[in-house]
Write an enzyme that holds these catalytic residues in place. Structure first.
Site, PDB file in Angstrom:
ATOM      1  N   THR A 139     -39.272-106.594  58.944  1.00 24.70           N
ATOM      2  CA  THR A 139     -40.384-107.064  58.108  1.00 24.70           C
ATOM      3  C   THR A 139     -40.228-106.626  56.664  1.00 24.70           C
ATOM      4  OG1 THR A 139     -42.796-107.287  58.002  1.00 24.70           O
ATOM      5  CG2 THR A 139     -41.962-105.076  58.366  1.00 24.70           C
ATOM      6  N   ASP A 160     -44.102-111.259  66.131  1.00 24.22           N
ATOM      7  CA  ASP A 160     -44.702-112.494  65.631  1.00 24.22           C
ATOM      8  C   ASP A 160     -46.115-112.565  66.183  1.00 24.22           C
ATOM      9  OD1 ASP A 160     -44.270-114.696  63.886  1.00 24.22           O
ATOM     10  OD2 ASP A 160     -44.416-116.010  65.614  1.00 24.22           O
ATOM     11  N   THR A 161     -47.049-112.926  65.309  1.00 25.96           N
ATOM     12  CA  THR A 161     -48.464-112.927  65.674  1.00 25.96           C
ATOM     13  C   THR A 161     -49.065-114.295  65.449  1.00 25.96           C
ATOM     14  OG1 THR A 161     -48.779-110.587  65.152  1.00 25.96           O
ATOM     15  CG2 THR A 161     -50.722-111.960  65.010  1.00 25.96           C
ATOM     16  N   PHE A 206     -54.677-106.542  56.296  1.00 26.27           N
ATOM     17  CA  PHE A 206     -54.008-107.683  55.665  1.00 26.27           C
ATOM     18  C   PHE A 206     -54.299-108.935  56.478  1.00 26.27           C
ATOM     19  CE2 PHE A 206     -50.494-108.433  58.625  1.00 26.27           C
ATOM     20  CZ  PHE A 206     -50.523-107.268  59.372  1.00 26.27           C
ATOM     21  N   GLY A 207     -53.760-110.053  56.017  1.00 29.25           N
ATOM     22  CA  GLY A 207     -53.888-111.308  56.768  1.00 29.25           C
ATOM     23  C   GLY A 207     -55.345-111.664  57.027  1.00 29.25           C
ATOM     24  N   TYR A 208     -55.653-111.978  58.261  1.00 31.75           N
ATOM     25  CA  TYR A 208     -56.991-112.437  58.641  1.00 31.75           C
ATOM     26  C   TYR A 208     -57.952-111.276  58.933  1.00 31.75           C
ATOM     27  CZ  TYR A 208     -54.604-116.950  59.304  1.00 31.75           C
ATOM     28  OH  TYR A 208     -53.896-118.109  59.121  1.00 31.75           O
ATOM     29  N   ASP A 209     -57.537-110.039  58.681  1.00 30.71           N
ATOM     30  CA  ASP A 209     -58.359-108.872  59.036  1.00 30.71           C
ATOM     31  C   ASP A 209     -59.816-108.948  58.550  1.00 30.71           C
ATOM     32  OD1 ASP A 209     -56.448-107.597  60.517  1.00 30.71           O
ATOM     33  OD2 ASP A 209     -55.875-106.150  58.984  1.00 30.71           O
ATOM     34  N   LYS A 234     -58.071 -99.675  64.299  1.00 28.15           N
ATOM     35  CA  LYS A 234     -57.420-100.995  64.425  1.00 28.15           C
ATOM     36  C   LYS A 234     -56.154-100.866  65.279  1.00 28.15           C
ATOM     37  CE  LYS A 234     -54.913-104.725  62.209  1.00 28.15           C
ATOM     38  NZ  LYS A 234     -54.167-105.279  61.093  1.00 28.15           N
ATOM     39  N   HIS A 256     -53.694-106.343  68.705  1.00 28.77           N
ATOM     40  CA  HIS A 256     -52.605-107.080  69.345  1.00 28.77           C
ATOM     41  C   HIS A 256     -51.263-106.367  69.151  1.00 28.77           C
ATOM     42  CE1 HIS A 256     -53.491-108.067  65.240  1.00 28.77           C
ATOM     43  NE2 HIS A 256     -52.296-108.592  65.061  1.00 28.77           N
TER      44      HIS A 256
HETATM   45  P1  IMP Z   1     -46.471-112.840  61.291  1.00 24.88           P
HETATM   46  O1  IMP Z   1     -46.374-112.284  62.645  1.00 24.88           O
HETATM   47  O2  IMP Z   1     -46.245-111.792  60.249  1.00 24.88           O
HETATM   48  O3  IMP Z   1     -45.643-114.074  61.098  1.00 24.88           O
HETATM   49  O4  IMP Z   1     -47.981-113.215  61.091  1.00 24.88           O
HETATM   50  C1  IMP Z   1     -48.520-114.500  61.186  1.00 24.88           C
HETATM   51  C2  IMP Z   1     -49.828-114.567  60.435  1.00 24.88           C
HETATM   52  O5  IMP Z   1     -50.796-113.768  61.100  1.00 24.88           O
HETATM   53  C3  IMP Z   1     -49.769-114.066  59.006  1.00 24.88           C
HETATM   54  O6  IMP Z   1     -50.629-114.864  58.216  1.00 24.88           O
HETATM   55  C4  IMP Z   1     -50.306-112.687  59.079  1.00 24.88           C
HETATM   56  O7  IMP Z   1     -50.917-112.299  57.899  1.00 24.88           O
HETATM   57  C5  IMP Z   1     -51.313-112.810  60.219  1.00 24.88           C
HETATM   58  N1  IMP Z   1     -51.387-111.519  60.888  1.00 24.88           N
HETATM   59  C6  IMP Z   1     -50.408-110.902  61.590  1.00 24.88           C
HETATM   60  N2  IMP Z   1     -50.841-109.714  62.026  1.00 24.88           N
HETATM   61  C7  IMP Z   1     -52.108-109.588  61.580  1.00 24.88           C
HETATM   62  C8  IMP Z   1     -53.065-108.542  61.682  1.00 24.88           C
HETATM   63  O8  IMP Z   1     -52.841-107.469  62.262  1.00 24.88           O
HETATM   64  N3  IMP Z   1     -54.255-108.781  61.100  1.00 24.88           N
HETATM   65  C9  IMP Z   1     -54.543-109.938  60.445  1.00 24.88           C
HETATM   66  N4  IMP Z   1     -53.678-110.917  60.289  1.00 24.88           N
HETATM   67  C10 IMP Z   1     -52.463-110.745  60.862  1.00 24.88           C
END
Ligand code: IMP
Length: 194
Positions: free
Chosen positions: A8, A69-70, A149-152, A172, A177
């Site tokens: 990452t 991957d999330t 970060f992201g959708y938190d 958290k 996940h």
């Molecule tokens: P990736 O796994 O980094 O590709 O994440 C895919 C999307 O999910 C990205 O927009 C990330 O910001 C969001 N994301 C991944 N993990 C988290 C988290 O722990 N909290 C909020 N958003 C997340």
């Protein structure tokens, strides 16, 4: 001490992963080894993407490594954005653009149930291992909190009164996940180390 390279460039994620993995492992990010090639992520499944990212890094570095991957699956959006969570609002979009789009799409909708699903792919001694974790919750009507970060800021996990962006990192990480998938990986690594 076992060193593992985490595929990452997201420094928030790296910090979380280091906190979750504790002091028994040395976790390196891509910046630590000056790796700056783009990592392909073209699969239509989370496990496919996690494996693709980990294999790509392994082939380039020959180091024990892992990738995650999330996807955020929203019930009222038929499971979207799912595997497309990172670029939901379009290529090159910011975290906030994605949040904006979800809030717009859920405007006026009462069923706000959602879940984060995460797959971690570990490559150790050249072999691939997958670990999954998930957390259920709801999408709030507005952003709350500044951390994470992201959708938190819009994800409220079931049984809690703070979004992921409002709660302390240890909380958290204990229920998220990624935390759940990584705890499985930790158990596996401790087993093989016996
Ligand atoms: P990736 O796994 O980094 O590709 O994440 C895919 C999307 O999910 C990205 O927009 C990330 O910001 C969001 N994301 C991944 N993990 C988290 C988290 O722990 N909290 C909020 N958003 C997340």
């Amino acid at each position: 001490m076992l060193s593992l390279l985490f595929a990452t460039n997201n420094q928030h994620k790296l910090r979380e992963v280091r906190e979750i993995m504790g002091n028994d492992f040395r976790i390196l990010g891509l910046k630590d080894i000056n790796f700056d090639s783009e990592i392909p992520e073209t699969s239509e499944t989370l496990s496919g993407n996690a494996a693709q990212k980990a294999l790509f890094i392994y082939e380039k570095t020959s180091m024990d490594c892992f990738a995650d991957d999330t996807g955020l699956e929203v019930d009222a959006l038929q499971g979207r954005p799912g595997v497309y969570s990172a670029r939901y609002a379009g290529e090159g979009c910011r975290f906030d653009d994605n949040i904006e789009k979800i809030l717009r799409e859920l405007n006026g909708i009462e069923n706000r149930k959602a879940r984060f699903c995460c797959v971690v792919c570990l490559i150790i001694d050249g072999k691939e291992h997958l670990f999954e974790g998930g957390v259920n919750g709801v999408i709030t009507k507005e952003r709350k909190g500044k951390d994470g970060f992201g959708y938190d800021p819009v994800f409220l996990p079931d049984g809690h009164h703070q979004t992921f962006a409002e709660m302390p990192a240890y909380l958290k990480n204990g229920i998220s996940h990624r935390g759940r998938a990584l705890f499985k990986m930790l158990r596996f690594l401790k087993e093989v180390d016996k």
